[in-house]
Design a protein around this motif. Structure first.
Motif: not given
Length: 220
Positions: A14-25, A122-132
Motif C-alpha cells: 500500500l497505499p492504493h489510490i482510492q478517491p472517495p466514491g470512485a469506481i476501481l479496476f 482475475v480482472h474485476t471492476v467495482f465501486k466500494p460502498l460507504p461504510l454506512l
C-alpha cells in the motif's frame, strides 16, 4: 500463509489510490504468475515515480498513468500466455468459488460491475460502498470500504477454500493487486469491454458471453 503474514504482506504494497466514491479496476493473480525479474523492474520504476509524485506536478501524474498502462500491458501478456506459475483457476471448482465470493460481496462492500476469471488471474471492476449505507453521499468525508479491506477479505477467504480443494498449504494469491481508479464514463466503458474480452483475446472463446466466468452488471 497465515492471516497475520498475509496482512503484513498486503500492507507492504500500500497505499492504493482510492478517491472517495470512485469506481476501481483491479487485477489480482496467483502466486508466482509473473517472473521476479519483471516485477523487480516494475517496483523500481514505481518507487522512482512515487518520489517524483511528491512534487504535485500534473505532468508527472500523467506520466505515472502512462507508466501504469505500459506495465499493465507487459504483465497481461505474460499472464495470458500462462508461461509462469500455476494455473489453478482453470479448475472449475476453484473458479466457481472465486466467482461466488465476488458476487457475495456485491451490495455489501461494493457494487460489482464486471469480472473475468482467467486461469491465473482475475480482472474485476467495482465501486466500494460507504461504510454506512444511510449516509449523505454528497459529504466529502464519507468513509468507504477500502481496497485493502475488500481484497484482504476476498483473497484470504478464496485462498483458504482453494487450498482445501487442492489439498495444499501456502500462498495462493500474490499479495500485490494492480489497481486503477476509473476517471470517467468513457474509460469505464473501455475497461469493461477490456475485462470481458480478455478470454476472447486469449483464444478461449469467440464471444465474451461464452466464457462461463465472465460477468457484467446489466445496468451501470
Amino acid at each position: 500463509m497465515s492471516n497475520l503474514r498475509y496482512r503484513r504482506a498486503y500492507r507492504r504494497n500500500l497505499p492504493h489510490i482510492q478517491p472517495p466514491g470512485a469506481i476501481l479496476f483491479l487485477t489480482f493473480r496467483l502466486t508466482g504468475s509473473l517472473p521476479g525479474s519483471l516485477l523487480n523492474r516494475w517496483r523500481q520504476e514505481k518507487r522512482w515515480l512515487n518520489k517524483l509524485a511528491q512534487r504535485n506536478d500534473p505532468q508527472i501524474e500523467q506520466y505515472r498513468i502512462q507508466s501504469w498502462k505500459r506495465w499493465f500491458v507487459k504483465f497481461e501478456a505474460v499472464l495470458d500466455a500462462g508461461s509462469c506459475g500455476p494455473l489453478w483457476l482453470s479448475n472449475e471448482l476453484i473458479a466457481d468459488q472465486v466467482a461466488e465470493s465476488l458476487h457475495y460481496r456485491d451490495g455489501k462492500v461494493y457494487r460489482l460491475d464486471a469480472f473475468s476469471i482467467m486461469p491465473n488471474h482475475v480482472h474485476t471492476v467495482f465501486k466500494p460502498l460507504p461504510l454506512l449505507l444511510s449516509v449523505d453521499l454528497s459529504d466529502e468525508d464519507v468513509p468507504y470500504h477500502s481496497i485493502a479491506s475488500i481484497m484482504l477479505s476476498l483473497k484470504g477467504y478464496t485462498a483458504y477454500k482453494a487450498n482445501r480443494l487442492l489439498g495444499r498449504e501456502g500462498a495462493f494469491w500474490e499479495a500485490e493487486s494492480f489497481d486503477h481508479y476509473v476517471r470517467d464514463e468513457a474509460e469505464w466503458e473501455r475497461i469493461i469491454a477490456y475485462v470481458l474480452n480478455n478470454p476472447v483475446k486469449a483464444g478461449y472463446v469467440k464471444h465474451w458471453s461464452e466464457w462461463k466466468w465472465n460477468y457484467r452488471r446489466r445496468s451501470k
